[in-house]
Scaffold this active site. Structure first.
Site, mmCIF file in Angstrom:
data_model
loop_
_atom_site.group_PDB
_atom_site.id
_atom_site.type_symbol
_atom_site.label_atom_id
_atom_site.label_comp_id
_atom_site.label_asym_id
_atom_site.label_seq_id
_atom_site.Cartn_x
_atom_site.Cartn_y
_atom_site.Cartn_z
ATOM 1 C CG PHE A 11 -1.562 1.204 1.646
ATOM 2 C CD1 PHE A 11 -2.170 2.059 0.738
ATOM 3 C CD2 PHE A 11 -1.547 1.556 2.996
ATOM 4 C CE1 PHE A 11 -2.735 3.259 1.169
ATOM 5 C CE2 PHE A 11 -2.115 2.741 3.423
ATOM 6 C CZ PHE A 11 -2.699 3.602 2.516
ATOM 7 C CG LEU A 33 4.580 -10.103 -4.976
ATOM 8 C CD1 LEU A 33 4.261 -10.774 -6.319
ATOM 9 C CD2 LEU A 33 4.099 -8.651 -5.017
ATOM 10 C CG ASP A 51 11.663 -13.320 2.947
ATOM 11 O OD1 ASP A 51 12.042 -12.349 3.639
ATOM 12 O OD2 ASP A 51 10.978 -14.245 3.395
ATOM 13 C CB ILE A 52 13.715 -8.172 3.492
ATOM 14 C CG1 ILE A 52 12.767 -8.585 4.623
ATOM 15 C CG2 ILE A 52 13.125 -7.071 2.640
ATOM 16 C CD1 ILE A 52 12.634 -7.518 5.700
ATOM 17 C CD GLN A 75 2.837 -8.933 11.327
ATOM 18 O OE1 GLN A 75 1.694 -8.889 10.848
ATOM 19 N NE2 GLN A 75 3.147 -8.351 12.459
ATOM 20 C CE1 TYR A 141 3.939 -3.008 12.301
ATOM 21 C CE2 TYR A 141 2.801 -1.485 13.767
ATOM 22 C CZ TYR A 141 3.369 -1.761 12.540
ATOM 23 O OH TYR A 141 3.379 -0.793 11.565
ATOM 24 C CG ASN A 170 -4.185 5.004 12.405
ATOM 25 O OD1 ASN A 170 -3.543 5.355 13.400
ATOM 26 N ND2 ASN A 170 -4.841 3.868 12.351
ATOM 27 C CB VAL A 184 -10.527 1.473 10.259
ATOM 28 C CG1 VAL A 184 -9.992 2.880 10.399
ATOM 29 C CG2 VAL A 184 -11.979 1.450 10.628
ATOM 30 N NE ARG A 265 -8.917 -4.650 15.828
ATOM 31 C CZ ARG A 265 -8.633 -4.171 14.638
ATOM 32 N NH1 ARG A 265 -8.751 -4.932 13.577
ATOM 33 N NH2 ARG A 265 -8.219 -2.936 14.485
HETATM 34 N N1 NAD Z 1 -0.535 1.525 7.211
HETATM 35 C C1 NAD Z 1 -0.233 2.319 8.225
HETATM 36 O O1 NAD Z 1 -1.102 3.052 8.723
HETATM 37 C C2 NAD Z 1 1.167 2.354 8.788
HETATM 38 C C3 NAD Z 1 1.428 3.146 9.912
HETATM 39 C C4 NAD Z 1 2.703 3.187 10.445
HETATM 40 C C5 NAD Z 1 3.732 2.482 9.824
HETATM 41 N N2 NAD Z 1 3.472 1.705 8.729
HETATM 42 C C6 NAD Z 1 4.586 0.964 8.123
HETATM 43 O O2 NAD Z 1 4.609 1.205 6.721
HETATM 44 C C7 NAD Z 1 5.113 0.053 6.054
HETATM 45 C C8 NAD Z 1 4.164 -0.349 4.919
HETATM 46 O O3 NAD Z 1 2.888 -0.673 5.477
HETATM 47 P P1 NAD Z 1 1.600 -0.887 4.552
HETATM 48 O O4 NAD Z 1 0.431 -0.410 5.325
HETATM 49 O O5 NAD Z 1 1.846 -0.337 3.197
HETATM 50 O O6 NAD Z 1 1.500 -2.474 4.508
HETATM 51 P P2 NAD Z 1 1.492 -3.495 3.302
HETATM 52 O O7 NAD Z 1 1.266 -4.859 3.895
HETATM 53 O O8 NAD Z 1 0.605 -3.052 2.206
HETATM 54 O O9 NAD Z 1 3.006 -3.391 2.783
HETATM 55 C C9 NAD Z 1 4.044 -4.204 3.246
HETATM 56 C C10 NAD Z 1 4.749 -4.776 2.028
HETATM 57 O O10 NAD Z 1 5.888 -5.529 2.454
HETATM 58 C C11 NAD Z 1 5.896 -6.780 1.761
HETATM 59 N N3 NAD Z 1 6.592 -7.726 2.630
HETATM 60 C C12 NAD Z 1 6.168 -8.207 3.825
HETATM 61 N N4 NAD Z 1 7.072 -9.052 4.328
HETATM 62 C C13 NAD Z 1 8.106 -9.102 3.438
HETATM 63 C C14 NAD Z 1 9.341 -9.800 3.398
HETATM 64 N N5 NAD Z 1 9.713 -10.636 4.382
HETATM 65 N N6 NAD Z 1 10.155 -9.611 2.337
HETATM 66 C C15 NAD Z 1 9.790 -8.779 1.311
HETATM 67 N N7 NAD Z 1 8.632 -8.098 1.301
HETATM 68 C C16 NAD Z 1 7.803 -8.257 2.352
HETATM 69 C C17 NAD Z 1 4.439 -7.119 1.501
HETATM 70 O O11 NAD Z 1 4.254 -8.021 0.442
HETATM 71 C C18 NAD Z 1 3.852 -5.738 1.214
HETATM 72 O O12 NAD Z 1 3.951 -5.430 -0.157
HETATM 73 C C19 NAD Z 1 5.295 -1.030 7.115
HETATM 74 O O13 NAD Z 1 6.653 -1.030 7.513
HETATM 75 C C20 NAD Z 1 4.437 -0.546 8.263
HETATM 76 O O14 NAD Z 1 4.902 -0.991 9.512
HETATM 77 C C21 NAD Z 1 2.214 1.617 8.201
#
Ligand code: NAD
Length: 306
Positions: A11, A33, A51-52, A75, A141, A170, A184, A265
């Site tokens: 995202f 993915l 994978d990272i 994650q 997390y 968020n 949400v 939750r």
């Molecule tokens: N969505 C939020 O509101 C929010 C808030 C604070 C921080 N973040 C951080 O932003 C980042 C992106 O979050 P998001 O909401 O876009 O989530 P998301 O799940 O859409 O993106 C995470 C991406 O990482 C990839 N991924 C997961 N594990 C992997 C691995 N082991 N190796 C390679 N790729 C892997 C997934 O396929 C996915 O494309 C994350 O680090 C998250 O902690 C998000």
């Protein structure tokens, strides 16, 4: 610049990729993915499904002559992190530390890290919180996010890696997973357009700071040229309750059913709003979208996908 974006099919990461490409940078994406989607990928970016934690990542960093690593792969599920802490720590902590080590070996100059404001500071009595507020994460997390910030600084002190840590509020907007645990806004919007029914966890008076994903991508763009090692809250400073969000989206989508309500939750905070004055002053970043304009673009996106 040549930039590696981990999680660039996800995202937020995919919007960061778009912003970097639009600004004329070269982008390489690494994503396994697991939650990301191929359809999110900008075709102008070079994609490696990986994978990272994969050993081959080191060769990739060297062969591609990566100058900046922007780390979004993670994650991201709070509840899952409490139910399966091993997996969270493996991907989020071990994966990040190994990536930092690869950056050192490959001579990467800068590391930009997607951290979390809400998960970092824990429960907020008095808000908004500035970056100086002590960390007290409420989930595995959140603890993983805090610890990676510390490791990034260790690599900066010892090996001169430059960094910017961005603590998001968020984040919402197009491409967010509407079927998972997290977003949400995506869950409500997608569900209302499909005339589904909803569960609100707790009394719905939980307060969150909703920041639009394109604003977050712009913060990542500004972080490229920011010349100091630093940490920034990236949010709006405005709090919205889940009930307010539900009502606003229901009105905008013409949805008329009341939500069902159930117990709160595991790992959910009551209040989380970020003070973003520092990003405004130093990074020259402030949100350009208010909640109404961000929600409008989000609804348009889910409407087009119907
Ligand atoms: N969505 C939020 O509101 C929010 C808030 C604070 C921080 N973040 C951080 O932003 C980042 C992106 O979050 P998001 O909401 O876009 O989530 P998301 O799940 O859409 O993106 C995470 C991406 O990482 C990839 N991924 C997961 N594990 C992997 C691995 N082991 N190796 C390679 N790729 C892997 C997934 O396929 C996915 O494309 C994350 O680090 C998250 O902690 C998000």
């Amino acid at each position: 610049m040549k930039i590696l974006v981990t999680g660039g099919a996800g995202f937020i990461g995919s919007h960061v990729v778009d912003a970097y490409l639009e600004a004329g940078h070269q982008v390489v994406v690494v994503d396994d993915l697991s939650t990301g989607k191929k359809e999110n990928l900008n075709p102008k970016a070079k994609f490696h499904q990986m994978d990272i934690l994969d050993d081959k990542l080191q060769h990739l960093l060297q062969d591609e002559h990566i100058e900046v690593v922007n780390h979004h792969a993670a994650q991201i599920k709070v509840k899952a992190s409490l139910e399966d802490p091993y997996f969270d720590v493996k991907v989020n902590v071990l994966g990040s530390v190994l990536l930092l080590d690869l950056c050192r070996r490959a001579g990467v100059k800068k590391f930009i890290y997607a951290s979390s404001g809400g998960a970092q500071y824990g429960e907020m009595e008095k808000s908004p919180f500035p970056e100086t507020h002590p960390s007290r994460p409420f989930s595995v997390y959140g603890a993983s996010k805090v610890s990676v910030e510390l490791y990034v600084d260790v690599f900066a002190q010892n090996f001169g890696l430059e960094y910017v840590l961005l603590r998001y509020a968020n984040v919402y907007g197009p491409r967010q997973d509407a079927l998972g645990e997290g977003g949400v806004v995506a869950i409500f919007t997608h569900g209302m357009l499909h005339n589904g029914d909803f569960v609100i966890f707790g009394d719905g008076y939980n307060v969150r700071d909703y920041v639009y994903v394109k604003d977050v991508a712009r913060a990542n763009l500004l972080a490229l040229d920011y010349a100091h090692n630093d940490v920034f809250n990236i949010g709006t400073g405005a709090g919205t309750t889940t009930n307010q969000l539900f009502e606003t989206l229901a009105k905008a989508t013409g949805y008329s059913q009341p939500p069902r309500r159930t117990v709160p939750r595991l790992g959910d905070l009551k209040k989380s709003v970020l003070d973003c004055a520092k990003a405004k002053k130093l990074l020259k970043w402030e949100p350009q979208y208010d909640l109404a304009s961000g929600l409008k673009e989000t609804i348009d996106y889910y409407n087009k996908r119907l």
